[in-house]
Write a protein that holds these residues in place. Structure first.
Motif, short mmCIF file in Angstrom:
data_model
loop_
_atom_site.label_atom_id
_atom_site.label_comp_id
_atom_site.label_asym_id
_atom_site.label_seq_id
_atom_site.Cartn_x
_atom_site.Cartn_y
_atom_site.Cartn_z
N GLU A 62 0.85 -1.18 0.00
CA GLU A 62 0.00 0.00 0.00
C GLU A 62 0.89 1.24 0.00
O GLU A 62 2.09 1.14 0.27
CB GLU A 62 -0.86 -0.01 1.28
N PHE A 63 0.32 2.40 -0.26
CA PHE A 63 1.16 3.61 -0.31
C PHE A 63 1.75 3.93 1.07
O PHE A 63 1.20 3.55 2.10
CB PHE A 63 0.37 4.79 -0.88
N SER A 64 2.91 4.55 1.02
CA SER A 64 3.55 5.07 2.22
C SER A 64 4.00 4.03 3.25
O SER A 64 4.23 4.37 4.40
CB SER A 64 2.61 6.08 2.89
N LEU A 84 15.71 7.41 -4.60
CA LEU A 84 14.29 7.38 -5.00
C LEU A 84 13.53 8.31 -4.07
O LEU A 84 13.75 8.29 -2.85
CB LEU A 84 13.72 5.97 -4.87
N PRO A 85 12.65 9.13 -4.60
CA PRO A 85 11.92 10.04 -3.72
C PRO A 85 11.00 9.29 -2.75
O PRO A 85 10.36 8.31 -3.14
CB PRO A 85 11.12 10.91 -4.69
N THR A 86 10.98 9.73 -1.51
CA THR A 86 10.07 9.17 -0.52
C THR A 86 9.44 10.33 0.22
O THR A 86 10.07 11.37 0.38
CB THR A 86 10.81 8.30 0.52
N ALA A 88 5.76 11.34 3.00
CA ALA A 88 4.48 10.92 3.56
C ALA A 88 3.43 11.06 2.46
O ALA A 88 3.57 11.89 1.56
CB ALA A 88 4.13 11.79 4.75
N GLY A 89 2.41 10.26 2.50
CA GLY A 89 1.38 10.32 1.45
C GLY A 89 1.86 9.61 0.20
O GLY A 89 2.90 8.94 0.22
N ARG A 90 1.13 9.76 -0.90
CA ARG A 90 1.52 9.05 -2.12
C ARG A 90 2.73 9.69 -2.75
O ARG A 90 2.77 10.89 -2.95
CB ARG A 90 0.36 9.08 -3.12
N1 LIG Z 1 9.95 6.22 10.88
C1 LIG Z 1 10.14 5.65 9.71
N2 LIG Z 1 9.65 6.20 8.61
C2 LIG Z 1 9.85 5.57 7.44
C3 LIG Z 1 10.56 4.35 7.35
N3 LIG Z 1 10.59 3.98 6.06
C4 LIG Z 1 9.95 4.94 5.37
N4 LIG Z 1 9.51 5.90 6.19
C5 LIG Z 1 8.78 7.10 5.83
O1 LIG Z 1 7.51 6.75 5.36
C6 LIG Z 1 7.11 7.62 4.31
C7 LIG Z 1 6.73 6.83 3.11
O2 LIG Z 1 7.88 6.18 2.58
P1 LIG Z 1 8.00 5.84 1.05
O3 LIG Z 1 9.26 5.08 0.87
O4 LIG Z 1 7.79 7.03 0.24
O5 LIG Z 1 6.75 4.86 0.92
P2 LIG Z 1 6.22 4.10 -0.36
O6 LIG Z 1 5.73 2.79 0.11
O7 LIG Z 1 7.23 4.11 -1.41
O8 LIG Z 1 4.96 4.94 -0.75
P3 LIG Z 1 4.33 5.26 -2.21
O9 LIG Z 1 5.46 5.60 -3.10
O10 LIG Z 1 3.42 6.41 -2.01
O11 LIG Z 1 3.59 4.05 -2.64
C8 LIG Z 1 8.27 8.57 4.07
O12 LIG Z 1 8.02 9.76 4.74
C9 LIG Z 1 9.43 7.85 4.69
O13 LIG Z 1 10.41 8.74 5.16
C10 LIG Z 1 11.05 3.80 8.56
O14 LIG Z 1 11.67 2.74 8.59
N5 LIG Z 1 10.80 4.48 9.70
#
Ligand SMILES: Nc1nc2c(ncn2[C@@H]2O[C@H](COP(=O)(O)OP(=O)(O)OP(=O)(O)O)[C@@H](O)[C@H]2O)c(=O)[nH]1
Ligand SMILES: [Mg+2]
Length: 674
Positions: A62-64, A84-86, A88-90
């Motif tokens: 799922e997203f995020s 890779l950009p990361t 909160a949210g999509r």
């Molecule tokens: N605290 C914490 N935050 C995390 C961790 N891994 C990812 N995040 C945060 O969670 C958010 C989402 O991470 P992404 O990697 O963008 O998530 P994604 O699954 O790729 O999401 P989509 O690309 O929208 O499908 C970002 O703000 C990250 O910084 C973690 O291990 N711990």
């Protein structure tokens, strides 16, 4: 990453060494005029497969949940920053493949979302280069890469009607309606698919990482469920410790991952465990909380605990960037990486090993038999010539007559091979017909029309079921013809064994059953999708049509692959017998000729005997060298320890060392002449 890199590198070196061994084997066959067109084709195909060999990891969630962060942390921390950009949210808006294709400079290729309004699945567009936009990437600069990779999160605002055209907006869905702005527009991904090509060491070894967007994107791009995820050698399914296992996580697990293939390829990741480190809990308390969540996930996903890993991707990335060993251990990322190596590499290695070995063994066996026929012919001639020593002209005349008769007798048998070839081609055409494009096109059109006419969405599932039944019937027809051909060849080979003493290797057992099971798997995935469509109204026709299109495209690929396999198998059935005919005919003609020459006193008997002895020794040497080569290739294929590899065979050069050295050849010679 050190372990990953090490293991991939070893695997890559092993694969290269194996390819090298096959190339050397081919060269030896060529130099000794033992390579027929069919063997050359098979060897070429095997080498092509080795060169294109990929290790595919798909990350689904799922997203995020932290998919992109996990990819950054596991594979690309050595870039020195998050690439890779990361957020909160999509964030990731389109399926994104990271790979290395040396035929192109580092770049991102992106397929515009507008292509969704046109017929064709992503894999069909993949072949159309000019549909894609290409953006250069400066692989030397981490900042430059990060900037370029932001493309995968680009969105555009379009009118709701336009989004509907792309199958991305459903006016009946309250969530979708809530997303419409005052000006009647909605936000959608700018791209349908992105392929990032850059020369990272892991990608150069053949690794392909597939990052997927969360939230509904899966349903909207059936390619993911039907083809990209199932073809991965490892699937990481990511959950977040702070959200726990939600209903949509579970849906995604069931529909996208669980039904996509063997559990051995699946790993569940419970990410963001750093959320539990609040400074008040003891390490033991944190661990028991993690264990509790793992138990829950294991039960709900019906996945063994050993396949679930609790990690913090973010802390793991930070730890790697700052070289902080303590934090890295706390992130528990290394355990996940080991599991990934153990899931990915051995599975792949086994497949490659058995494919390459069976090819080498097969070709080797055919060549061995050709040489054996040649050897026997020479032994017989020698025997005859020796028996002529001290004999009178009358015996020589009689022998000449006998040799000529045998030659004529043989031609009768040889005709049988020609007749078999004729019948074989006929049955082969019948075997291939059900796999042809036209047959599928008819079935697809009919299915589409029936679905269009169907009033109730509940009728879709049975109609699509009948589509698959139709394909199954076609494939079974092919299988029946295959069995028929196999039986015929076995019969003919038995005749040859009795009449001529040939011991031809029986045909490789073959069927297209693996494609039938692939079809079952596809049907399973399609059923899940159409099950969800039952809840929909006819307004979703665009979506359903796109899905059907993907199903048809995927089944076309399946049939094309099956057709290619059948053709290759049919092609392998007769060449060995045909080579035997050539060998034996040549031997018989030479024999009659030499008796004739001796009768006419054009050649001395002793001279001819000497020639035959030399020829016999040459053949026996070849048989020995062949054995040595096969033994060596076998050892190389089995040896995953790889000390041999790479070092022994440096990158392709015109002057690669032969697999059998000059000294070894000398030893073989001594042994044979003794
Ligand atoms: N605290 C914490 N935050 C995390 C961790 N891994 C990812 N995040 C945060 O969670 C958010 C989402 O991470 P992404 O990697 O963008 O998530 P994604 O699954 O790729 O999401 P989509 O690309 O929208 O499908 C970002 O703000 C990250 O910084 C973690 O291990 N711990
Ligand atoms: Mg992402």
């Amino acid at each position: 990453m050190a372990e990953l890199a090490g293991s991939f590198e070893q695997y890559g070196a092993w694969r290269d060494a194996l390819a090298q061994a096959i190339v050397q084997f081919r060269r030896w066959l060529q130099e000794n005029k033992l390579l027929d067109a069919e063997a050359a084709r098979r060897i070429g195909l095997a080498l092509e497969r080795l060169a294109e060999d990929k290790l595919i990891v798909a990350v689904v969630a799922e997203f995020s949940r932290g998919k992109s962060e996990l990819i950054n942390a596991i594979f690309f921390a050595d870039c020195g920053r998050r690439i890779l950009p990361t957020s909160a949210g999509r964030t990731t808006m389109c399926p994104t493949e990271l790979m290395h294709d040396e035929s192109r400079p580092p770049c991102i290729r992106a397929l515009p979302i507008e292509t969704r309004a046109r017929p064709g699945s992503t894999s069909e567009f993949r072949k159309a280069d000019d549909e894609w936009r290409t953006f250069p990437v400066d692989a030397a600069s981490a900042d430059g890469m990060l900037e370029a990779f932001k493309l995968v999160s680009e969105t555009i605002r379009v009118r709701a009607e336009e989004a509907k055209l792309y199958g991305l907006f459903d006016p009946d869905d309250p969530d979708h309606r809530a997303g419409v702005d005052a000006d009647g527009t909605v936000e959608i991904s700018r791209w349908r698919h992105a392929v990032i090509n850059f020369p990272h060491p892991l990608l150069k070894q053949g690794l392909v990482v597939l990052d997927t967007p969360g939230l509904n994107a899966i349903g909207a791009e059936p390619e993911l469920t039907l083809s990209l995820v199932p073809s991965a050698h490892a699937v990481l399914f990511v959950l977040a410790a702070d959200t726990g296992l939600t209903k949509s996580d579970l849906d995604m697990w069931r529909h996208v991952v669980r039904d996509s293939g063997a559990t051995e390829h699946h790993i569940a990741v419970l990410n963001k465990i750093d959320g539990l480190w609040d400074g008040l809990k003891t390490a033991a308390e944190i661990d028991s909380e993690v264990q509790r969540q793992i138990t829950l996930v294991s039960q709900r996903l019906e996945l063994p605990r050993e396949r679930i890993f609790a990690v913090s991707a973010q802390k793991g990335l930070v730890a790697k960037l700052q070289h902080d060993g303590k934090l890295l251990a706390a992130s528990r990322l290394p355990e996940l990486e080991s599991a990934l190596v153990n899931t990915l590499v051995p599975a792949k290695q086994n497949i490659v090993r058995s494919q390459s070995l069976s090819l080498i063994e097969r070709v080797g066996e055919e060549v061995r038999q050709t040489l054996a026929v040649r050897e026997r012919g020479l032994v017989e001639q020698l025997y005859e010539m020796r028996s002529l020593q001290g004999k009178n002209q009358g015996s020589i005349e009689r022998m000449l007559l006998r040799a000529q008769n045998e030659s004529a007798e043989f031609e009768k048998v040889a005709r049988k091979v020609v007749a078999t070839r004729f019948v074989l081609n006929k049955i082969a055409a019948q075997a291939l017909a059900p796999l042809k494009r036209d047959a599928l096109r008819g079935l697809a059109t009919e299915t589409r029309e029936r679905m269009h006419k169907a009033w109730l969405p509940t009728a879709f599932a049975p109609i699509i079921g009948e589509y698959f039944d139709g394909l199954r019937v076609a494939m079974r027809q092919t299988n029946a013809r295959i069995a028929e051909m196999e039986k015929m060849i076995v019969g003919v080979q038995n005749d040859f064994a009795q009449e001529l003493g040939w011991s031809l290797a029986p045909p490789m057992t073959f069927s297209i059953d693996s494609y039938l099971s692939e079809l079952d798997r596809m049907q399973g995935a399609a059923k899940v999708q159409f099950g969800t469509f039952e809840l929909l109204t006819r307004g979703k026709w665009g979506l359903i049509e796109r899905f059907l299109e993907t199903v048809v495209a995927k089944s076309r690929d399946l049939l094309v692959a099956a057709e290619r396999d059948v053709e290759a198998w049919v092609g392998s059935l007769l060449p060995a017998a045909e080579a035997h005919v050539r060998e034996q005919r040549a031997a018989l003609i030479r024999r009659a000729e030499s008796v004739q020459k001796i009768r006419d006193a054009q050649e001395s008997l002793d001279g001819r005997i000497g020639e035959l002895e030399d020829a016999l020794q040459t053949v026996q040497e070849k048989i020995e060298v062949l054995k040595l080569q096969l033994g060596r290739a076998r050892a190389l294929a089995r040896n995953a320890g790889l000390q041999l590899a790479g070092a022994a065979f440096p990158a392709e050069s015109a002057e690669e060392p032969p697999m059998i050295s000059a000294e070894e050849l000398g030893l073989v010679r001594q042994r044979v002449s003794a």
